[in-house]
Design a protein around this motif. Sequence first.
Motif, PDB file in Angstrom:
ATOM      1  N   ARG A 114       6.277  -7.325  -0.910  1.00 22.90           N
ATOM      2  CA  ARG A 114       6.823  -6.070  -1.012  1.00 22.90           C
ATOM      3  C   ARG A 114       5.614  -5.180  -1.172  1.00 22.90           C
ATOM      4  O   ARG A 114       4.868  -5.227  -1.986  1.00 22.90           O
ATOM      5  CB  ARG A 114       7.822  -5.856  -2.395  1.00 22.90           C
ATOM      6  CG  ARG A 114       8.349  -4.463  -2.549  1.00 22.90           C
ATOM      7  CD  ARG A 114       9.205  -4.548  -3.770  1.00 22.90           C
ATOM      8  NE  ARG A 114      10.309  -5.264  -3.730  1.00 22.90           N
ATOM      9  CZ  ARG A 114      11.325  -4.747  -3.026  1.00 22.90           C
ATOM     10  NH1 ARG A 114      11.398  -3.662  -2.419  1.00 22.90           N
ATOM     11  NH2 ARG A 114      12.573  -5.576  -3.121  1.00 22.90           N
ATOM     12  N   ALA A 115       5.461  -4.266  -0.047  1.00 18.37           N
ATOM     13  CA  ALA A 115       4.486  -3.401  -0.097  1.00 18.37           C
ATOM     14  C   ALA A 115       4.368  -2.645  -1.427  1.00 18.37           C
ATOM     15  O   ALA A 115       5.460  -2.098  -1.550  1.00 18.37           O
ATOM     16  CB  ALA A 115       4.529  -2.662   1.344  1.00 18.37           C
ATOM     17  N   PRO A 116       3.097  -2.352  -1.855  1.00 19.54           N
ATOM     18  CA  PRO A 116       3.322  -1.648  -3.329  1.00 19.54           C
ATOM     19  C   PRO A 116       3.456  -0.171  -3.216  1.00 19.54           C
ATOM     20  O   PRO A 116       3.855   0.458  -4.305  1.00 19.54           O
ATOM     21  CB  PRO A 116       1.978  -1.911  -3.921  1.00 19.54           C
ATOM     22  CG  PRO A 116       0.953  -2.288  -2.749  1.00 19.54           C
ATOM     23  CD  PRO A 116       1.996  -2.916  -1.544  1.00 19.54           C
ATOM     24  N   ARG A 117       3.086   0.419  -2.021  1.00 14.60           N
ATOM     25  CA  ARG A 117       3.292   1.930  -2.139  1.00 14.60           C
ATOM     26  C   ARG A 117       4.651   2.358  -1.328  1.00 14.60           C
ATOM     27  O   ARG A 117       5.331   3.025  -2.044  1.00 14.60           O
ATOM     28  CB  ARG A 117       2.187   2.657  -1.128  1.00 14.60           C
ATOM     29  CG  ARG A 117       0.828   2.583  -2.082  1.00 14.60           C
ATOM     30  CD  ARG A 117      -0.366   3.484  -1.481  1.00 14.60           C
ATOM     31  NE  ARG A 117      -0.379   2.957  -0.007  1.00 14.60           N
ATOM     32  CZ  ARG A 117      -1.435   2.133   0.339  1.00 14.60           C
ATOM     33  NH1 ARG A 117      -2.245   1.264  -0.787  1.00 14.60           N
ATOM     34  NH2 ARG A 117      -1.940   1.814   1.577  1.00 14.60           N
ATOM     35  N   SER A 118       4.965   1.803  -0.481  1.00 11.86           N
ATOM     36  CA  SER A 118       6.194   1.943   0.344  1.00 11.86           C
ATOM     37  C   SER A 118       7.434   1.358  -0.180  1.00 11.86           C
ATOM     38  O   SER A 118       8.689   2.049   0.275  1.00 11.86           O
ATOM     39  CB  SER A 118       5.869   1.941   1.941  1.00 11.86           C
ATOM     40  OG  SER A 118       5.930   0.665   2.198  1.00 11.86           O
ATOM     41  N   ASN A 186      -1.986  -1.283   5.857  1.00 11.14           N
ATOM     42  CA  ASN A 186      -2.986  -1.182   4.813  1.00 11.14           C
ATOM     43  C   ASN A 186      -2.196  -1.376   3.510  1.00 11.14           C
ATOM     44  O   ASN A 186      -2.323  -0.566   2.488  1.00 11.14           O
ATOM     45  CB  ASN A 186      -3.914  -0.091   4.828  1.00 11.14           C
ATOM     46  CG  ASN A 186      -5.085  -0.095   3.758  1.00 11.14           C
ATOM     47  OD1 ASN A 186      -5.473  -1.244   3.651  1.00 11.14           O
ATOM     48  ND2 ASN A 186      -5.717   0.856   3.361  1.00 11.14           N
ATOM     49  N   GLU A 187      -1.426  -2.269   3.487  1.00 11.70           N
ATOM     50  CA  GLU A 187      -0.541  -2.453   2.046  1.00 11.70           C
ATOM     51  C   GLU A 187      -0.582  -3.936   1.935  1.00 11.70           C
ATOM     52  O   GLU A 187      -1.666  -4.490   1.667  1.00 11.70           O
ATOM     53  CB  GLU A 187       0.849  -1.889   2.261  1.00 11.70           C
ATOM     54  CG  GLU A 187       0.885  -0.440   2.080  1.00 11.70           C
ATOM     55  CD  GLU A 187       2.317   0.141   1.701  1.00 11.70           C
ATOM     56  OE1 GLU A 187       2.509  -0.173   0.483  1.00 11.70           O
ATOM     57  OE2 GLU A 187       2.777   0.777   2.497  1.00 11.70           O
ATOM     58  N   GLY A 188       0.599  -4.635   2.215  1.00 12.46           N
ATOM     59  CA  GLY A 188       0.581  -6.242   2.111  1.00 12.46           C
ATOM     60  C   GLY A 188       0.984  -6.679   0.651  1.00 12.46           C
ATOM     61  O   GLY A 188       1.335  -5.829  -0.103  1.00 12.46           O
ATOM     62  N   GLY A 189       0.544  -8.035   0.518  1.00 11.33           N
ATOM     63  CA  GLY A 189       0.975  -8.494  -0.826  1.00 11.33           C
ATOM     64  C   GLY A 189      -0.083  -8.732  -1.622  1.00 11.33           C
ATOM     65  O   GLY A 189      -1.306  -8.011  -1.416  1.00 11.33           O
TER      66      GLY A 189
END
Length: 327
Positions: A114-118, A186-189
């Motif tokens: 779950r991408a932390p920002r979006s 540029n998000e990810g786990g």
Amino acid sequence: MARSDVHPIHRFEPWQVFPGSFDNPPADGNFPCPPERGVAITRRTRIASLGSCFAREIKRRLIQRGFTYIAEETHHPAAVHASAAWERVYNTHCMRQIFEYSFGAWSPEVRWWRAPRSGTIQDPYRRVVLYAAEGEAEQDFARHREHSRRALASAELLILTLGLTEIWQDRHDGSVISLPAGPYVNEGGDMARYEFRVSRTAENLENLERIHALLSKHNPGCRILVTVSPVNLWATFRRDADVLSASCNSKSTLRAAADEFAAAHDNVFYFPAFEMATIYQPLLGRGFFAGGRENFHVNKPTVKFIMNHFFKWYAPSEPFTPFDEGE
């Protein structure tokens, strides 16, 4: 036929001697190769492919020329590069995982990010495959597994394009995420869970052998054509090597693994796309790098050169017209 001064009783065929050396004919635009190539296809041969960036070029040219290219999940944006929604598959570890989830049980401890920002749900094992919710992701992946299995089980020829050896591996269960170096999401786990390392020849060969074993069980009549992508690394995660050295290491490792793989099986063959680009084009006085911001890719004339040889070599019974400058 070239003669060896060191071993005068031995006679080499022209394709056994470096083009233009001593009395051997120079490079003339026809890549030298043994007469027996092992693979013969027609437009009716069912062909599937997967792999790194260059796999997309193979798919495109096969479809352009009217060959029977297996295309599952045509609605899915991740299927544009291959026969199903695998997206680009850069390393043999991720390739192996595709075969394992297509033909058996595969259940990594961490299935979704779950991408932390979006808040977007991301499949970490396929490059940039995103969903709005986990339920949607689960349903789509269940459908994808069926499509993936069908593509691999129905192929008469499978083309595997090997890309790189840098991997990010789960420290707990050993699964490998799809994370090539590049300007991507540029998000990810939680990256603390994953360890970066450079995979080596033996383990890449082991992955290819696992792929062969699964394919032999579920599609025993399928032949495999393996190649190494001539596209260089855009960047390296390594801190002990520059990007050019890291790229050379990746390609050399995969080339060695591909050679061992082809030598071990009667239904596995090697197509020298990498050598056609990086060695033969310079012998012809041509560059093979693309221009612009993505200069680590190969240019269009080189792609056409490679694919012209593909069709000349492997589809000799089909009418052949070389790709022209406009294609």
